[in-house]
Design an enzyme around this catalytic site. Structure first.
Site, mmCIF file in Angstrom:
data_model
loop_
_atom_site.group_PDB
_atom_site.id
_atom_site.type_symbol
_atom_site.label_atom_id
_atom_site.label_comp_id
_atom_site.label_asym_id
_atom_site.label_seq_id
_atom_site.Cartn_x
_atom_site.Cartn_y
_atom_site.Cartn_z
ATOM 1 N N PHE A 143 40.120 -10.255 24.313
ATOM 2 C CA PHE A 143 38.824 -9.574 24.203
ATOM 3 C C PHE A 143 38.514 -9.366 22.730
ATOM 4 O O PHE A 143 39.215 -8.643 22.031
ATOM 5 C CB PHE A 143 38.775 -8.222 24.943
ATOM 6 C CG PHE A 143 37.382 -7.662 24.900
ATOM 7 C CD1 PHE A 143 36.433 -8.040 25.836
ATOM 8 C CD2 PHE A 143 36.982 -6.800 23.885
ATOM 9 C CE1 PHE A 143 35.117 -7.576 25.772
ATOM 10 C CE2 PHE A 143 35.673 -6.328 23.808
ATOM 11 C CZ PHE A 143 34.741 -6.725 24.756
ATOM 12 N N ASP B 151 43.092 -9.474 15.108
ATOM 13 C CA ASP B 151 42.016 -8.566 15.486
ATOM 14 C C ASP B 151 42.644 -7.202 15.768
ATOM 15 O O ASP B 151 43.198 -6.962 16.837
ATOM 16 C CB ASP B 151 41.294 -9.111 16.724
ATOM 17 C CG ASP B 151 40.167 -8.176 17.179
ATOM 18 O OD1 ASP B 151 40.137 -7.009 16.728
ATOM 19 O OD2 ASP B 151 39.348 -8.608 18.004
ATOM 20 N N LYS C 288 35.873 0.164 14.838
ATOM 21 C CA LYS C 288 36.065 1.368 15.634
ATOM 22 C C LYS C 288 36.447 2.609 14.805
ATOM 23 O O LYS C 288 35.589 3.270 14.252
ATOM 24 C CB LYS C 288 37.109 1.107 16.724
ATOM 25 C CG LYS C 288 36.669 0.054 17.752
ATOM 26 C CD LYS C 288 37.629 -0.013 18.894
ATOM 27 C CE LYS C 288 37.395 -1.185 19.836
ATOM 28 N NZ LYS C 288 36.390 -0.965 20.857
HETATM 29 C C1 LIG Z 1 40.224 -6.098 20.053
HETATM 30 C C2 LIG Z 1 38.737 -5.922 20.000
HETATM 31 N N1 LIG Z 1 38.006 -6.750 19.247
HETATM 32 C C3 LIG Z 1 36.680 -6.625 19.150
HETATM 33 C C4 LIG Z 1 35.998 -5.641 19.834
HETATM 34 C C5 LIG Z 1 34.495 -5.558 19.726
HETATM 35 O O1 LIG Z 1 34.096 -4.436 19.025
HETATM 36 P P1 LIG Z 1 32.589 -3.910 19.154
HETATM 37 O O2 LIG Z 1 32.432 -3.380 20.544
HETATM 38 O O3 LIG Z 1 32.483 -2.838 18.108
HETATM 39 O O4 LIG Z 1 31.692 -5.068 18.885
HETATM 40 C C6 LIG Z 1 36.723 -4.755 20.636
HETATM 41 C C7 LIG Z 1 36.037 -3.704 21.414
HETATM 42 O O5 LIG Z 1 36.519 -3.171 22.375
HETATM 43 C C8 LIG Z 1 38.125 -4.897 20.728
HETATM 44 O O6 LIG Z 1 38.873 -4.093 21.479
#
Ligand SMILES: Cc1ncc(COP(=O)(O)O)c(C=O)c1O
Length: 399
Positions: free
Chosen positions: A141, A226, A255
């Site tokens: 994700f 990530d 976040k």
């Molecule tokens: C590992 C990871 N990458 C990217 C994102 C995407 O972030 P955003 O919702 O701020 O676009 C999330 C969101 O849950 C995430 O958990």
């Protein structure tokens, strides 16, 4: 109808139906707690998907935000502002990165990294134009944009949104030899979550990232981690990569970079990869704005100075111990690292969502993920007594 039923009805009437929230309408937050419109208090065990690591409405971040909001909020990057350089300096000192690119959402940070490594592939590695490949993991994700969902393996996230962005190859998560087999001369990057959060807090086998690092180095492939969810203290380290003592070439954070006050994300990198971006090739009106920078600076300070990362490790171990002690025939597995925890239920339990509602009635908010798993990720300021209380409620709900 009371206030919350009215608000829920209006949301359902006017809002796009792209979320299925628990029916609890929150109006206030402080530390680990949030309150609904009827005055009921809850222990927040989601922390807005780990964006509120510092706890709700942290007073020091709030003060920084209010002070900056009264002075200067947005200049765009057409001009410079007096906060961005400090954020760069403080982030670089904390993480050891050489180049930083600020964005807003997590998905934007992921998109930025994809653009940068493709360009790096063509200009530095020598991959033929249009042939760059990025390896990703099954059940990943990384966000919701078109390119990102193009390499999702979740049918809900992907189906119906084609045509899809090409140039991605998927391998199983946690299987370094599958990754080795997928690397070829056109591979510019590997993009991985240190722990797969949305997939249900999936922790790869020990040694996996050491081997991934070796493979990337040996094949001149950029390792992008990530850490948007795992980063900034969540797993008991500033970055989850520290658990295996490795260093990514590109790290994505978001976040909790703002403590939940504001969307702020960043790409942290060595100079070679972000160095390929020239004026006009990437940007964002709000990226690197002074309000975001002031908030992020305060959010990072608070995280480090108030011992939240250490607390996440201690309370995480304690919480995991508590969850592991629950005797229930519907619990299939309990896992976690730091304060990123999950309880996976047996398929016969009939889905995790009903247990999230049971927990809500007991005053604890948690979120089901992928039908059978409940994730527990409270703010990193949680105390031992609060963990004891949480485990008691979880035990009640599951037994
Ligand atoms: C590992 C990871 N990458 C990217 C994102 C995407 O972030 P955003 O919702 O701020 O676009 C999330 C969101 O849950 C995430 O958990």
């Amino acid at each position: 109808m009371n206030t919350s039923s009215n608000l829920i009805a209006t949301e359902q009437r006017l809002g796009a139906n792209n979320y299925k929230p628990l029916d609890v309408v929150l109006t206030r937050g402080e530390g680990v707690h949030v309150w609904d419109t009827d005055g009921m208090r809850y222990l927040d065990c989601l922390s807005a998907y780990s964006a509120v690591n510092q706890g709700h409405c942290h007073p020091r971040i709030l003060a920084a935000m209010v002070e900056q909001a009264g002075r200067l909020t947005l200049t765009s990057r057409a001009f410079r502002n007096d906060q961005l350089a400090y954020l760069y300096e403080e982030l670089a000192a904390l993480t050891g990165s050489h180049k930083i690119l600020p964005m807003n959402s997590g998905a934007e940070a992921v998109e930025t990294a994809i653009k940068a490594v493709r360009k790096w592939g063509y200009e530095v590695k020598g991959v033929p134009e249009g042939q760059a490949e990025i390896i990703v993991c099954a059940n990943n994700f990384h966000g919701r944009t078109l390119s990102i969902i193009s390499f999702s393996t979740d049918p809900d996230a992907r189906a119906g949104f084609g045509p899809y962005t090409p140039g991605f190859r998927t391998v199983p998560f946690g299987d370094a030899e599958a990754l080795a087999a997928a690397i070829n001369a056109n591979t510019v990057a590997v993009l991985i979550e240190p722990i797969q959060g949305e997939a249900g807090v999936i922790i790869p086998p020990a040694g996996y990232f050491t081997r991934v690092r070796e493979l990337c180095t040996a094949n001149n492939v950029t390792l992008i981690l990530d850490e948007i969810q795992t980063g900034l203290g969540r797993t008991g380290r500033l970055l989850a990569e520290e658990h295996e003592g490795i260093e990514a070439d590109v790290t994505l954070i978001g976040k909790a970079l703002s403590g939940g006050f504001y969307p702020v994300s960043a790409v942290l990198s060595n100079s070679e990869v972000l160095g390929v971006l020239k004026p006009g090739q990437h940007g964002s009106t709000f990226g690197g704005n002074p309000l975001a920078c002031a908030v992020a600076r305060a959010a990072l300070k608070v995280l480090v100075e108030e011992g939240m990362i250490e607390n996440a490790e201690k309370m995480g171990d304690y919480f995991l111990e508590g969850l592991s002690s629950i005797r229930s025939n519907i619990v299939k597995d309990v896992r976690g690292r730091g304060l990123m925890l999950a309880v996976e239920l047996e398929p016969e339990a009939g889905g995790a969502r009903q247990y999230c509602y049971a927990l809500k009635d007991l005053g604890l908010l948690a979120k089901d993920t992928h039908d059978h798993t409940i994730r527990f990720a409270p703010p990193l300021v949680i105390t031992r007594d609060q963990v004891d209380w949480a485990v008691e409620q979880i035990e009640k709900a599951l037994t």
